[in-house]
Design a protein around this motif. Structure first.
Motif, PDB file in Angstrom:
ATOM      1  N   ALA A 165     -13.238 -32.309   1.080  1.00  0.00           N
ATOM      2  CA  ALA A 165     -12.520 -33.447   0.479  1.00  0.00           C
ATOM      3  C   ALA A 165     -11.095 -33.580   1.003  1.00  0.00           C
ATOM      4  CB  ALA A 165     -12.489 -33.288  -1.039  1.00  0.00           C
ATOM      5  N   LYS A 166     -10.654 -32.532   1.768  1.00  0.00           N
ATOM      6  CA  LYS A 166      -9.274 -32.486   2.261  1.00  0.00           C
ATOM      7  C   LYS A 166      -8.278 -32.702   1.118  1.00  0.00           C
ATOM      8  CE  LYS A 166     -10.077 -33.822   7.061  1.00  0.00           C
ATOM      9  NZ  LYS A 166     -11.535 -33.515   7.043  1.00  0.00           N
ATOM     10  N   GLU A 167      -8.486 -31.907   0.056  1.00  0.00           N
ATOM     11  CA  GLU A 167      -7.688 -32.124  -1.150  1.00  0.00           C
ATOM     12  C   GLU A 167      -7.461 -30.809  -1.896  1.00  0.00           C
ATOM     13  OE1 GLU A 167      -7.796 -35.059  -5.104  1.00  0.00           O
ATOM     14  OE2 GLU A 167      -9.537 -34.881  -3.790  1.00  0.00           O
ATOM     15  N   LEU A 168      -6.256 -30.663  -2.428  1.00  0.00           N
ATOM     16  CA  LEU A 168      -5.955 -29.556  -3.322  1.00  0.00           C
ATOM     17  C   LEU A 168      -6.409 -29.922  -4.735  1.00  0.00           C
ATOM     18  CD1 LEU A 168      -2.367 -28.778  -2.045  1.00  0.00           C
ATOM     19  CD2 LEU A 168      -4.245 -27.129  -2.014  1.00  0.00           C
ATOM     20  N   LYS A 169      -7.068 -28.984  -5.414  1.00  0.00           N
ATOM     21  CA  LYS A 169      -7.615 -29.265  -6.734  1.00  0.00           C
ATOM     22  C   LYS A 169      -6.807 -28.544  -7.814  1.00  0.00           C
ATOM     23  CE  LYS A 169     -11.103 -31.912  -5.617  1.00  0.00           C
ATOM     24  NZ  LYS A 169     -11.163 -33.316  -6.083  1.00  0.00           N
ATOM     25  N   THR A 170      -6.330 -29.318  -8.802  1.00  0.00           N
ATOM     26  CA  THR A 170      -5.504 -28.749  -9.864  1.00  0.00           C
ATOM     27  C   THR A 170      -6.290 -28.409 -11.127  1.00  0.00           C
ATOM     28  OG1 THR A 170      -4.957 -30.907 -10.820  1.00  0.00           O
ATOM     29  CG2 THR A 170      -3.551 -30.109  -9.026  1.00  0.00           C
ATOM     30  N   GLU A 183       4.386 -32.874  -4.208  1.00  0.00           N
ATOM     31  CA  GLU A 183       4.995 -33.191  -5.503  1.00  0.00           C
ATOM     32  C   GLU A 183       4.019 -33.912  -6.426  1.00  0.00           C
ATOM     33  OE1 GLU A 183       8.822 -35.604  -7.335  1.00  0.00           O
ATOM     34  OE2 GLU A 183       8.944 -34.735  -5.323  1.00  0.00           O
ATOM     35  N   GLU A 184       3.147 -34.741  -5.857  1.00  0.00           N
ATOM     36  CA  GLU A 184       2.200 -35.482  -6.686  1.00  0.00           C
ATOM     37  C   GLU A 184       1.299 -34.545  -7.481  1.00  0.00           C
ATOM     38  OE1 GLU A 184      -1.502 -38.678  -6.180  1.00  0.00           O
ATOM     39  OE2 GLU A 184      -0.207 -38.222  -4.472  1.00  0.00           O
ATOM     40  N   GLN A 185       0.771 -33.503  -6.806  1.00  0.00           N
ATOM     41  CA  GLN A 185      -0.081 -32.531  -7.503  1.00  0.00           C
ATOM     42  C   GLN A 185       0.730 -31.667  -8.469  1.00  0.00           C
ATOM     43  OE1 GLN A 185      -0.822 -33.341  -4.374  1.00  0.00           O
ATOM     44  NE2 GLN A 185      -3.015 -33.783  -4.386  1.00  0.00           N
ATOM     45  N   ARG A 186       1.968 -31.360  -8.087  1.00  0.00           N
ATOM     46  CA  ARG A 186       2.819 -30.570  -8.967  1.00  0.00           C
ATOM     47  C   ARG A 186       3.134 -31.350 -10.241  1.00  0.00           C
ATOM     48  NH1 ARG A 186       7.588 -30.153  -6.504  1.00  0.00           N
ATOM     49  NH2 ARG A 186       8.348 -28.693  -8.075  1.00  0.00           N
ATOM     50  N   LYS A 187       3.364 -32.650 -10.098  1.00  0.00           N
ATOM     51  CA  LYS A 187       3.598 -33.497 -11.280  1.00  0.00           C
ATOM     52  C   LYS A 187       2.378 -33.520 -12.187  1.00  0.00           C
ATOM     53  CE  LYS A 187       7.092 -36.764  -9.569  1.00  0.00           C
ATOM     54  NZ  LYS A 187       7.346 -38.180  -9.159  1.00  0.00           N
ATOM     55  N   LYS A 188       1.212 -33.552 -11.573  1.00  0.00           N
ATOM     56  CA  LYS A 188      -0.029 -33.565 -12.350  1.00  0.00           C
ATOM     57  C   LYS A 188      -0.162 -32.284 -13.158  1.00  0.00           C
ATOM     58  CE  LYS A 188      -4.946 -34.601 -11.735  1.00  0.00           C
ATOM     59  NZ  LYS A 188      -6.007 -34.896 -10.738  1.00  0.00           N
ATOM     60  N   ILE A 189       0.115 -31.142 -12.503  1.00  0.00           N
ATOM     61  CA  ILE A 189       0.052 -29.860 -13.201  1.00  0.00           C
ATOM     62  C   ILE A 189       1.088 -29.810 -14.315  1.00  0.00           C
ATOM     63  CG2 ILE A 189       0.457 -27.375 -12.943  1.00  0.00           C
ATOM     64  CD1 ILE A 189      -0.702 -27.642 -10.080  1.00  0.00           C
ATOM     65  N   ASN A 243       9.402 -26.047 -12.646  1.00  0.00           N
ATOM     66  CA  ASN A 243       8.792 -24.754 -12.954  1.00  0.00           C
ATOM     67  C   ASN A 243       7.341 -24.660 -12.499  1.00  0.00           C
ATOM     68  OD1 ASN A 243      11.200 -24.132 -14.088  1.00  0.00           O
ATOM     69  ND2 ASN A 243      10.430 -23.699 -16.128  1.00  0.00           N
ATOM     70  N   VAL A 244       6.877 -25.647 -11.751  1.00  0.00           N
ATOM     71  CA  VAL A 244       5.569 -25.568 -11.084  1.00  0.00           C
ATOM     72  C   VAL A 244       5.862 -25.218  -9.634  1.00  0.00           C
ATOM     73  CG1 VAL A 244       3.456 -26.774 -10.453  1.00  0.00           C
ATOM     74  CG2 VAL A 244       4.563 -27.265 -12.642  1.00  0.00           C
ATOM     75  N   ILE A 245       5.602 -23.969  -9.267  1.00  0.00           N
ATOM     76  CA  ILE A 245       6.097 -23.412  -8.000  1.00  0.00           C
ATOM     77  C   ILE A 245       4.930 -22.975  -7.122  1.00  0.00           C
ATOM     78  CG2 ILE A 245       7.438 -21.521  -6.994  1.00  0.00           C
ATOM     79  CD1 ILE A 245       9.180 -21.625  -9.546  1.00  0.00           C
ATOM     80  N   THR A 246       4.999 -23.359  -5.855  1.00  0.00           N
ATOM     81  CA  THR A 246       3.970 -22.959  -4.902  1.00  0.00           C
ATOM     82  C   THR A 246       4.098 -21.488  -4.564  1.00  0.00           C
ATOM     83  OG1 THR A 246       3.911 -25.159  -3.899  1.00  0.00           O
ATOM     84  CG2 THR A 246       3.029 -23.342  -2.603  1.00  0.00           C
ATOM     85  N   ALA A 247       2.988 -20.769  -4.679  1.00  0.00           N
ATOM     86  CA  ALA A 247       2.911 -19.378  -4.209  1.00  0.00           C
ATOM     87  C   ALA A 247       2.003 -19.397  -2.986  1.00  0.00           C
ATOM     88  CB  ALA A 247       2.363 -18.469  -5.298  1.00  0.00           C
ATOM     89  N   ILE A 248       2.575 -19.761  -1.859  1.00  0.00           N
ATOM     90  CA  ILE A 248       1.789 -20.028  -0.663  1.00  0.00           C
ATOM     91  C   ILE A 248       1.350 -18.736   0.016  1.00  0.00           C
ATOM     92  CG2 ILE A 248       3.737 -20.134   0.951  1.00  0.00           C
ATOM     93  CD1 ILE A 248       2.320 -22.642   2.163  1.00  0.00           C
TER      94      ILE A 248
END
Length: 534
Positions: free
Chosen positions: A182-187, A217-223, A233-238
């Motif tokens: 899907a080429k998508e990150l899933k929250t 940012e769009e996915q972070r906003k969703k989370i 406070n939604v932080i990527t742990a890459i």
């Protein structure tokens, strides 16, 4: 007053909560704070000492003889702080303490229950010896959906209420998977994980999102919206290529900033110079040495976690990279052993059980005959003595009583003077830090630069002193003895470029900023071997 940081995890295990907790500790140290790190393990075992490494990974041993989860190794390597029995708790230990108290009548006839008695003991563990600390970081093993973890989450909830949110922060590490089709990150997994945590009465303040890609940012906003957490406070742990990059990555994404803001602490930037320097060194290194690790858990690298890191530390010291060649001793044959010629050094680590033993002995023989640097640790040292006894001292039917009812038990069960051998497996080993005297004219004293050392042990068997004379007469150098019992703890060969066996586990004390001298020397021997072949 002490501040408390609780690190929980969701969706799946092995997301890296231990590295997250260790990195938070390192970042807070960089601001000048005094920290300690503690681990909750929800399993019913008293400790991981009797667990198969393929299930649990390495058993880490502290100076005071505590057998603990491998995450305590991360804590020590990242912060330099020695962990103790006060920093590791299991459900098994909790219930063992609880039942002893009940039998003594400590509960005065009350009905003993999970709440308040089990949770009370967990809270005692969290709060014990914390008065002099700025931060206590507690990592909870497992995931929030596990039934075993519920008493620990309830204890965290109670402490958050009792101390107030101004003194407690909850950080939740979760998975944000990338679906390539899907080429998508899933929250959604994160949303469900936080919902599960909410059902335990805990609202996370920070969500660390483990992902192979930076989360837009769009996915972070969703989370943030679905999980009731501030966007900052939604932080990527890459994903990173080297674990020592984690503190720097967390700082870059503002984790330390958000933690300090939660506690209303305003400070200038942290001192992270040493972390940047070590990363620059790792990234700029191009030369490689190949180390063969010959063991039976080679399909599960976490079984040798501290060992792997100690080799990396020694390599960093010499500005080289280390490439580990995993060799399964169960499958080592006369034909396949020739592949070890391509290695610059051979290491045989500790272990238990007779499976793969002859393969390890064959690898030791190969290293000795072909002048390949060899390092034997714990069982690896015992097997080096057995190989020497068989092939150079010509002792017949020689082995360890751990594996064989042999005529000549050159390795036998250790029993402390004046104590009977306990038939239980758990908690019966020689554990923790003990002193060791080094022989004046030995290679190992040149490596340590001192005649008395202190290293951590984890073994039941030791070299039988009745065979020491014949070993020494045939050329084995007996170069180290325990300070308390006079046990043989270090052997070496004088007519070999680098051949050392130690009964202790030096890997437990190696640090990225303070590599262990034995691993510094071993990697140097591997470099010399590589250069001699070119």
């Amino acid at each position: 007053m002490t501040n408390f940081i609780f690190v929980t995890g969701g969706v799946i295990s092995s997301l890296g909560k231990g590295l997250a907790a260790a990195s938070i500790g390192a970042l807070l140290q960089a601001y000048g704070f005094k920290v300690c790190l503690r681990k909750f393990d929800p399993y019913l075992n008293i400790d991981p000492g009797t667990m198969n490494p393929t299930q649990h990974g390495e058993v880490f041993v502290t100076d005071d003889g505590t057998e603990a989860d491998l995450d305590l190794g991360h804590y020590e390597r990242f912060t330099g702080i020695k962990t103790t029995k006060d920093d590791s708790i299991t459900t098994g230990k909790i219930y063992c303490t609880l039942l002893k108290k009940e039998r003594r009548g400590d509960y005065l006839g009350k009905t003993v229950q999970v709440i308040p008695h089990v949770t009370g003991l967990i809270k005692d563990f969290i709060l014990n010896n914390t008065d002099e600390l700025d931060f206590v970081i507690c990592e909870t093993g497992g995931t929030v959906g596990d039934i075993e973890i519920q008493p620990f989450l309830e204890a965290i909830r109670q402490i958050s209420y009792e101390l107030s949110k101004q003194k407690v922060i909850c950080i939740h590490l979760t998975l944000v998977p990338y679906i390539s089709a899907a080429k998508e990150l899933k929250t959604k997994p994160t949303q469900h994980s936080v919902k599960e945590l909410n059902s335990a009465g805990i609202q996370p303040d920070i969500i660390l999102c483990r992902s192979e890609k930076v989360i837009p940012e769009e996915q972070r906003k969703k989370i943030a919206n679905f999980c009731n957490v501030k966007l900052t406070n939604v932080i990527t742990a890459i994903e990173v290529s080297n674990i020592y990059e984690v503190p720097v990555i967390y700082h870059r994404y503002g984790l330390d900033t958000q933690i300090l803001q939660h506690f209303n602490i305003k400070l200038p930037k942290p001192e992270l110079k040493k972390w940047y320097e070590i990363l620059d060194l790792i990234k700029s290194t191009v030369k490689v040495v190949t180390i063969a690790i010959v063991g039976k858990y080679t399909d599960f690298p976490d079984a040798y976690k501290s060992l792997m890191e100690a080799l990396v530390h020694g390599a960093i010291h010499h500005k080289v990279k280390v490439s580990i060649k995993w060799v399964n001793s169960r499958k080592l044959s006369e034909h396949s052993i020739k592949r070890l010629h391509n290695c610059d050094a051979i290491l045989v680590p500790g272990g238990f059980g007779d499976d793969g033993i002859e393969g390890k002995i064959a690898a030791i023989n190969f290293a000795r005959i072909n002048n390949i640097p060899f390092f034997g640790i714990c069982l690896g040292m015992q097997l080096a003595v057995i190989e020497f006894a068989r092939n150079l001292a010509k002792i017949e039917d020689v082995h360890s009583t751990e594996f064989s009812n042999c005529k000549n038990p050159i390795v036998h069960l250790f029993a402390k003077q004046g104590k009977e051998i306990n038939s239980d497996l758990g908690g019966t080993m020689r554990l923790g830090a003990y002193g060791c005297y080094l022989r004046p004219d030995s290679k190992i004293i040149d490596i340590y630069k001192k005649d008395t050392i202190e290293e951590r042990r984890r073994h039941r068997y030791s070299i039988n002193p009745n065979y020491e004379d014949i070993l020494e007469k045939n050329g084995l150098v007996l170069s180290g003895r325990s300070a308390d019992e006079g046990l043989l703890e270090v052997i070496e060969l004088s007519n070999h470029p680098w051949f050392i066996g130690v009964q202790f586990h030096p890997e437990f004390k190696s640090r990225p900023f303070l590599p262990h001298p034995l691993f510094i020397s071993f990697i140097k021997a591997a470099i010399d071997k590589k250069q001699s072949k070119s």
